[in-house]
Design an enzyme around this catalytic site. Structure first.
Site, PDB file in Angstrom:
ATOM      1  N   SER A 127       0.807  -1.211   0.000  1.00  0.00           N
ATOM      2  CA  SER A 127       0.000   0.000   0.000  1.00  0.00           C
ATOM      3  C   SER A 127       0.846   1.271   0.000  1.00  0.00           C
ATOM      4  O   SER A 127       1.635   1.493  -0.891  1.00  0.00           O
ATOM      5  CB  SER A 127      -0.957  -0.034   1.191  1.00  0.00           C
ATOM      6  OG  SER A 127      -1.878   1.012   1.092  1.00  0.00           O
ATOM      7  N   HIS A 128       0.700   2.073   1.043  1.00  0.00           N
ATOM      8  CA  HIS A 128       1.359   3.376   1.091  1.00  0.00           C
ATOM      9  C   HIS A 128       2.770   3.290   1.664  1.00  0.00           C
ATOM     10  O   HIS A 128       3.430   4.318   1.794  1.00  0.00           O
ATOM     11  CB  HIS A 128       0.515   4.311   1.940  1.00  0.00           C
ATOM     12  CG  HIS A 128       0.161   3.688   3.256  1.00  0.00           C
ATOM     13  ND1 HIS A 128      -0.769   2.687   3.358  1.00  0.00           N
ATOM     14  CD2 HIS A 128       0.646   3.879   4.490  1.00  0.00           C
ATOM     15  CE1 HIS A 128      -0.852   2.292   4.622  1.00  0.00           C
ATOM     16  NE2 HIS A 128      -0.001   3.002   5.329  1.00  0.00           N
TER      17      HIS A 128
ATOM     18  N   ASP B 275      -2.272   6.655  -3.387  1.00  0.00           N
ATOM     19  CA  ASP B 275      -1.163   5.957  -2.730  1.00  0.00           C
ATOM     20  C   ASP B 275      -0.564   4.870  -3.629  1.00  0.00           C
ATOM     21  O   ASP B 275      -0.925   4.740  -4.799  1.00  0.00           O
ATOM     22  CB  ASP B 275      -1.609   5.370  -1.392  1.00  0.00           C
ATOM     23  CG  ASP B 275      -2.492   4.151  -1.571  1.00  0.00           C
ATOM     24  OD1 ASP B 275      -3.181   4.052  -2.583  1.00  0.00           O
ATOM     25  OD2 ASP B 275      -2.476   3.266  -0.676  1.00  0.00           O
TER      26      ASP B 275
ATOM     27  N   ASP C 276      -0.891   1.639  -4.104  1.00  0.00           N
ATOM     28  CA  ASP C 276      -1.732   0.682  -4.826  1.00  0.00           C
ATOM     29  C   ASP C 276      -3.070   1.272  -5.259  1.00  0.00           C
ATOM     30  O   ASP C 276      -3.951   0.536  -5.718  1.00  0.00           O
ATOM     31  CB  ASP C 276      -1.952  -0.575  -3.982  1.00  0.00           C
ATOM     32  CG  ASP C 276      -2.668  -0.276  -2.684  1.00  0.00           C
ATOM     33  OD1 ASP C 276      -2.488   0.832  -2.141  1.00  0.00           O
ATOM     34  OD2 ASP C 276      -3.425  -1.142  -2.204  1.00  0.00           O
TER      35      ASP C 276
ATOM     36  N   ASP D 149      -5.662   2.720  -3.647  1.00  0.00           N
ATOM     37  CA  ASP D 149      -6.939   2.673  -2.926  1.00  0.00           C
ATOM     38  C   ASP D 149      -7.160   3.917  -2.058  1.00  0.00           C
ATOM     39  O   ASP D 149      -8.287   4.216  -1.694  1.00  0.00           O
ATOM     40  CB  ASP D 149      -7.117   1.368  -2.133  1.00  0.00           C
ATOM     41  CG  ASP D 149      -5.976   1.075  -1.192  1.00  0.00           C
ATOM     42  OD1 ASP D 149      -5.023   1.887  -1.136  1.00  0.00           O
ATOM     43  OD2 ASP D 149      -6.029   0.025  -0.521  1.00  0.00           O
ATOM     44  N   ARG D 150      -6.093   4.631  -1.743  1.00  0.00           N
ATOM     45  CA  ARG D 150      -6.269   5.838  -0.917  1.00  0.00           C
ATOM     46  C   ARG D 150      -6.384   7.091  -1.780  1.00  0.00           C
ATOM     47  O   ARG D 150      -5.944   7.107  -2.923  1.00  0.00           O
ATOM     48  CB  ARG D 150      -5.075   6.033   0.012  1.00  0.00           C
ATOM     49  CG  ARG D 150      -4.948   4.962   1.046  1.00  0.00           C
ATOM     50  CD  ARG D 150      -3.848   5.296   2.021  1.00  0.00           C
ATOM     51  NE  ARG D 150      -3.874   4.308   3.095  1.00  0.00           N
ATOM     52  CZ  ARG D 150      -3.356   4.475   4.295  1.00  0.00           C
ATOM     53  NH1 ARG D 150      -2.735   5.599   4.582  1.00  0.00           N
ATOM     54  NH2 ARG D 150      -3.443   3.545   5.212  1.00  0.00           N
TER      55      ARG D 150
ATOM     56  N   LYS E 261     -11.436   0.202  -0.945  1.00  0.00           N
ATOM     57  CA  LYS E 261     -11.495   1.648  -1.092  1.00  0.00           C
ATOM     58  C   LYS E 261     -10.875   1.991  -2.447  1.00  0.00           C
ATOM     59  O   LYS E 261     -10.121   1.196  -3.003  1.00  0.00           O
ATOM     60  CB  LYS E 261     -10.792   2.347   0.052  1.00  0.00           C
ATOM     61  CG  LYS E 261      -9.374   1.913   0.313  1.00  0.00           C
ATOM     62  CD  LYS E 261      -8.908   2.512   1.639  1.00  0.00           C
ATOM     63  CE  LYS E 261      -7.492   2.064   1.983  1.00  0.00           C
ATOM     64  NZ  LYS E 261      -7.441   1.161   3.122  1.00  0.00           N
TER      65      LYS E 261
END
Ligand code: G1P
Ligand code: ZN
Length: 540
Positions: free
Chosen positions: A110-111, A274, A276, A278-279, A373
């Site tokens: 992710s982030h 982010d 991947d 999703d954010r 998300k």
């Protein structure tokens, strides 16, 4: 080919999949053990189909080749994989649903930063397109502690640059354009012609993809289909080390975007996503939109977009997220749900048709269009609302607060703490919770205090120990919990919320408005005293 192996310690997925240092994932048998544990714990891969892709970080493509060979050796029928092993998390979720696959594997931390000395991760999503439930992740972990062998096909690598059908042994590998299906889904939800007209009328935007996965998505959709000026999307090429950026869309890490949006001649609208995808973070000209406020504004205005014209079934937020969305749900007479941190808890509510929008304070917003998300989706919904309302971001926010009141909100993170120090802080506050109701802290009366437990209204499962919360009369709150995604030491997250009903006092500086909450937190949890830190490492 059967390869004997031994269980490896610590393959316990956290808030969002298994995250470790990249070198740990690259060590002998580490990735293989975990992937085999996923297959074994979910009934085997025989005859199954999966979606596979990742955010392009270091080791992404190599890991994808290993997983393809393992899926083949485990008898999978077909794997759908993004070209270059690229897929954003929401796009992977969509592909699982669109193709009715048995699940998917997303390679991402992710982030968290990427690179040989940074982080890597593996997430497993189920057939509904959402993160594996707690029961499934527990089963995967349990399997990882007993594993004795994994299976891997002795076959050449797949050419992941070539779109089309290939094979690993008898398993079909469909290499697809990572963006096309996702872009089509977005086109069905939003009024693209209207947004295009807004752009052609001179509306200016900056989208910072932070050298991570959303670059190709944002370029195709925002510049390509919506006609935003070339150069609107910056840092648009996914790089293995994210160009040294920390792909976490918050004011601290997306400081280039913040500087531009608060500088002279700022664009009308700014956004970042982010690692991947999703954010998301959204920013107006000279005004930052907190994720909790963003969720509330989206909930109040979603009906302006074609995909949500019929109205929302309900709104769900994670417990630490501010209560702003609840106020909207109340006013609209729809359900408001409060779940533990982590997207996996929204899945049941979405599947059961109880909630349409979901959000977390950690820059996550999404809807029932996928089971993750979705950063680009949130940005497009904002664009659709801006195109319909023809007001600035600041005007929309001000109007929202005047109508619902303002939930001043901030999260203070204390990172890389010794694990026992962090536990001591948690234990200290937990021990006091029972005595707090009715007492005064910083001139505020404690209404309730508990260790949050969630009872899923759909399947009845109960998740305990999800964060300590202290609620004050008048709607202000403090929440304290330990991060479940870190890879080093422990991170304490302190969530601060103060409600101002208005009409006065809606325009304060956020940290100043929260000063009494910050003092109350120190009085109750003594984080600074216990950790020796003078303040948080990251404030969002
Ligand atoms: C963090 C966020 C949480 C989010 C998760 C995955 O988890 O706080 O809201 O769902 O990342 O993106 P945490 O580190 O707090 O456990
Ligand atoms: Zn992410």
């Amino acid at each position: 080919m059967r390869v004997t192996t031994n269980p490896i310690e610590g393959q316990k997925p956290g808030t969002s999949g298994l995250r470790k240092k990249t070198k740990v994932f690259m060590s002998e048998g580490y990735l293989e053990n975990f992937i085999q544990s996923i297959f074994d714990a979910t009934g085997g891969a025989q005859g199954r189909t999966y979606v596979l892709g990742g955010d392009g970080r270091y080791f992404n493509a190599e890991a994808a080749q290993i997983i393809l060979k393992m899926a083949a050796a485990n008898g999978a029928e077909r794997v759908i994989i993004g070209q270059g092993a690229i897929l954003s998390t929401p796009a992977a979720s969509h592909l699982i649903r669109l193709n009715g696959t048995d699940g998917g594997i997303v390679l991402s931390a992710s982030h968290n930063p990427g690179g040989p000395d940074e982080d890597f991760g593996v997430k497993f999503n189920g057939p509904n397109g959402g993160p594996a439930s707690e029961a499934v992740t527990e089963a995967i972990f349990a399997r990882s502690r007993q594993i004795g062998a994994y299976w891997i096909a002795d076959e050449p690598d797949v050419d992941l640059s070539r779109i089309g059908m290939q094979h690993v042994g008898s398993m079909e590998v469909s290499v697809i354009d990572p963006v096309a299906d996702y872009a089509r889904l977005m086109e069905g939800l939003f009024d693209f012609p209207k947004i295009r007209t807004m752009f052609s009328g001179g509306f200016r935007m900056r989208f910072d993809a932070m050298c991570a996965v959303t670059g190709p998505y944002a370029k195709e959709i925002i510049e390509g289909r919506l006609g935003a000026a070339p150069g609107t999307v910056v840092h648009a090429d996914p790089l293995p080390d994210f160009g040294g950026m920390h792909p976490d869309p918050n004011p601290t890490w997306a400081h280039e975007l913040m500087d531009e949006m608060f500088g002279e001649d700022a664009p009308d609208f700014g956004a970042a996503s982010d690692g991947d995808g999703d954010r998301n973070m959204v920013v107006g000209q000279g005004v930052y939109v907190s994720p909790s406020d963003s969720l509330a504004v989206l909930a109040a205005n979603a009906h302006l977009a074609p995909g949500y014209r019929a109205g929302l079934k309900g709104v769900a937020r994670s417990m630490p997220t501010s209560c702003a969305a609840d106020l909207v749900a109340d006013a609209m007479g729809i359900g408001a749900y409060e779940t533990p941190t982590g997207w996996k808890f929204f899945g049941n509510l979405l599947d059961a048709g109880r909630a349409t929008l979901c959000g977390e304070e950690s820059f996550g917003t999404g809807s029932d269009h996928v089971r993750e998300k979705d950063g680009v989706w949130a940005v497009l919904l904002w664009l659709n609302i801006l195109a319909e309302r023809t007001e600035t971001v600041r005007e929309i926010l001000n109007g929202h607060w005047r109508r619902f009141g303002r939930n001043y909100y901030s999260r203070h993170d204390y990172e890389a703490l010794p694990v026992d120090t962090a536990n001591r802080v948690m234990d200290g506050l937990r021990a006091r919770l029972g005595d707090l109701p009715g007492t005064m802290v910083e001139g505020m009366v404690v209404q309730s205090a508990d260790d949050f437990a969630y009872s899923d209204p759909v399947d009845g499962s109960v998740s305990r120990g999800q964060g300590l919360r202290v609620v004050f009369e008048g709607g202000s709150r403090l929440v304290l919990r330990l991060s479940g995604t870190g890879t080093e030491g422990a991170t304490l997250r302190l969530y601060l919320e103060r409600y101002a009903a208005g009409p006065e006092g809606l325009d304060e500086e956020v940290q100043e408005a929260l000063a009494p909450m910050i003092r109350a937190a120190e009085e109750l949890a003594a984080i600074r005293a216990a950790t020796g830190r003078v303040g948080p490492d990251v404030v969002t």
